[in-house]
Design a protein around this motif. Structure first.
Motif, PDB file in Angstrom:
ATOM      1  N   PHE A 214       0.829  -1.200   0.000  1.00 16.67           N
ATOM      2  CA  PHE A 214       0.000   0.000   0.000  1.00 16.67           C
ATOM      3  C   PHE A 214       0.868   1.256   0.000  1.00 16.67           C
ATOM      4  CE2 PHE A 214      -2.743   3.366   1.559  1.00 16.67           C
ATOM      5  CZ  PHE A 214      -3.870   3.159   0.788  1.00 16.67           C
ATOM      6  N   GLY A 215       2.022   1.191   0.650  1.00 15.75           N
ATOM      7  CA  GLY A 215       2.951   2.318   0.548  1.00 15.75           C
ATOM      8  C   GLY A 215       3.379   2.548  -0.885  1.00 15.75           C
ATOM      9  N   PHE A 216       3.642   1.452  -1.610  1.00 12.68           N
ATOM     10  CA  PHE A 216       3.980   1.566  -3.025  1.00 12.68           C
ATOM     11  C   PHE A 216       2.806   2.123  -3.828  1.00 12.68           C
ATOM     12  CE2 PHE A 216       7.364  -1.972  -2.743  1.00 12.68           C
ATOM     13  CZ  PHE A 216       8.329  -1.028  -2.453  1.00 12.68           C
ATOM     14  N   ALA A 217       1.588   1.765  -3.426  1.00  8.02           N
ATOM     15  CA  ALA A 217       0.407   2.283  -4.123  1.00  8.02           C
ATOM     16  C   ALA A 217       0.334   3.799  -3.995  1.00  8.02           C
ATOM     17  CB  ALA A 217      -0.859   1.636  -3.564  1.00  8.02           C
ATOM     18  N   LEU A 218       0.560   4.313  -2.794  1.00 12.73           N
ATOM     19  CA  LEU A 218       0.580   5.767  -2.609  1.00 12.73           C
ATOM     20  C   LEU A 218       1.696   6.411  -3.416  1.00 12.73           C
ATOM     21  CD1 LEU A 218      -0.141   6.365   1.187  1.00 12.73           C
ATOM     22  CD2 LEU A 218      -1.552   7.045  -0.755  1.00 12.73           C
ATOM     23  N   ILE A 219       2.865   5.795  -3.390  1.00  9.39           N
ATOM     24  CA  ILE A 219       3.991   6.330  -4.155  1.00  9.39           C
ATOM     25  C   ILE A 219       3.661   6.371  -5.644  1.00  9.39           C
ATOM     26  CG2 ILE A 219       6.368   5.859  -4.889  1.00  9.39           C
ATOM     27  CD1 ILE A 219       6.844   4.699  -2.085  1.00  9.39           C
ATOM     28  N   GLY A 220       3.041   5.290  -6.146  1.00  5.96           N
ATOM     29  CA  GLY A 220       2.693   5.258  -7.563  1.00  5.96           C
ATOM     30  C   GLY A 220       1.710   6.349  -7.927  1.00  5.96           C
ATOM     31  N   ALA A 221       0.708   6.565  -7.077  1.00  4.58           N
ATOM     32  CA  ALA A 221      -0.272   7.615  -7.359  1.00  4.58           C
ATOM     33  C   ALA A 221       0.396   8.990  -7.348  1.00  4.58           C
ATOM     34  CB  ALA A 221      -1.406   7.561  -6.328  1.00  4.58           C
TER      35      ALA A 221
END
Length: 287
Positions: A214-221
């Protein structure tokens, strides 16, 4: 007879339980107190070291300036619209991409972990795709799909997929072969073995990957919005950077941190609910 044996032990057991709860509360208070002290020292030192130096303020910002920027965003809105709409845009991109990337990662990881032929065929392709810098893929997605949600969601999917995939794949490979053999001997089909033996055994690996994913998801967004977008926290950061507004950059990062902490809390709650069957773990830091 039973009453006589149990009744003396009951008060002792109750007292022990009360003592354990008291120790846990005391420990929690101590942890939160130390955390607050560390935060005060860091922010106070930052404020004292930077204030009075205009050049340093432009470069690093001030905690007081970050608070003022957050307050103005909440009360007056941002240059892009209300702060709530910017936060929701980023969360929407992150959540959609996180959900799709997680499902794809689990399905592909278990499939390749269970079927050696698929692993041999697609393994090299997955390794090559994983080696491509994500920033390059983000630029490609923006060029191909425009500045809307689609390009950000695709970048989030890519970032989330590989983390979940490799954990699901490794978790599938780590399943005790004795369990699989026993299930097959008892007449379970390949699908039943996968659903009732492999998936529960690999579930710990999969859940563990969600904390990072989920941290990667925020970073991607955020990165997708930074590369090209109309709204979102990434666009706020980009605009603040373009106007040398360090307080604006830090304010957006604070909001990201709060969102990440809330998501981590929710994932931890989900993990505890789904993995109640696990034995109690050794005491240690809860990271």
């Amino acid at each position: 007879m039973t009453t006589e044996v149990d009744s003396p032990a009951s008060p002792a057991a109750g007292a022990a339980a009360v003592a354990r709860r008291s120790r846990r509360r005391t420990h929690a208070v101590l942890v939160h107190t130390v955390q607050a002290a560390v935060l005060v020292v860091l922010l106070g030192g930052w404020q004292l070291l930077v204030q009075g130096d205009q050049h340093a303020i432009v470069l690093y910002g001030l905690p007081s300036g970050i608070f003022d920027r957050l307050r103005s965003w909440v009360t007056e809105g941002t240059a892009l619209g209300s702060l709530g709409s910017q936060i929701w845009t980023t969360i929407e991109e992150a959540l959609i991409g996180f959900a799709i990337g997680t499902v794809l990662g689990i399905v592909c990881g278990i499939a390749l972990g269970r079927i050696r032929f698929l692993s041999e065929v697609f393994g090299p392709f997955i390794k090559v795709l994983n080696a491509i810098p994500r920033i390059v893929l983000g630029s490609v997605f923006v060029l191909a799909f425009g500045l809307g949600l689609e390009s950000k969601i695709l970048l989030v999917i890519v970032l989330v997929f590989f983390g979940v995939f490799f954990n699901a794949f490794q978790g599938t490979r780590e399943v005790d072969r004795t369990f699989i053999a026993n299930a097959s001997i008892l007449g379970a089909s390949r699908w039943q073995v996968t659903r009732q033996v492999v998936l529960p055994s690999a579930f710990t690996w999969i859940i563990a990957s969600l904390h990072v994913s989920f941290g990667f998801a925020l970073i991607g967004a955020i990165v997708g919005e930074f590369l090209g977008g109309y709204a979102g926290l990434g666009v706020l950061i980009k605009n603040a950077q373009g106007t040398f507004d360090a307080s604006g950059v830090w304010a957006a990062m604070v909001i990201m941190g709060v969102v990440a902490l809330i998501a981590e809390w929710l994932i931890t709650r989900l993990e505890r609910r789904l993995l109640r069957w696990r034995p109690a773990q050794l005491s240690g830091p809860d990271l």
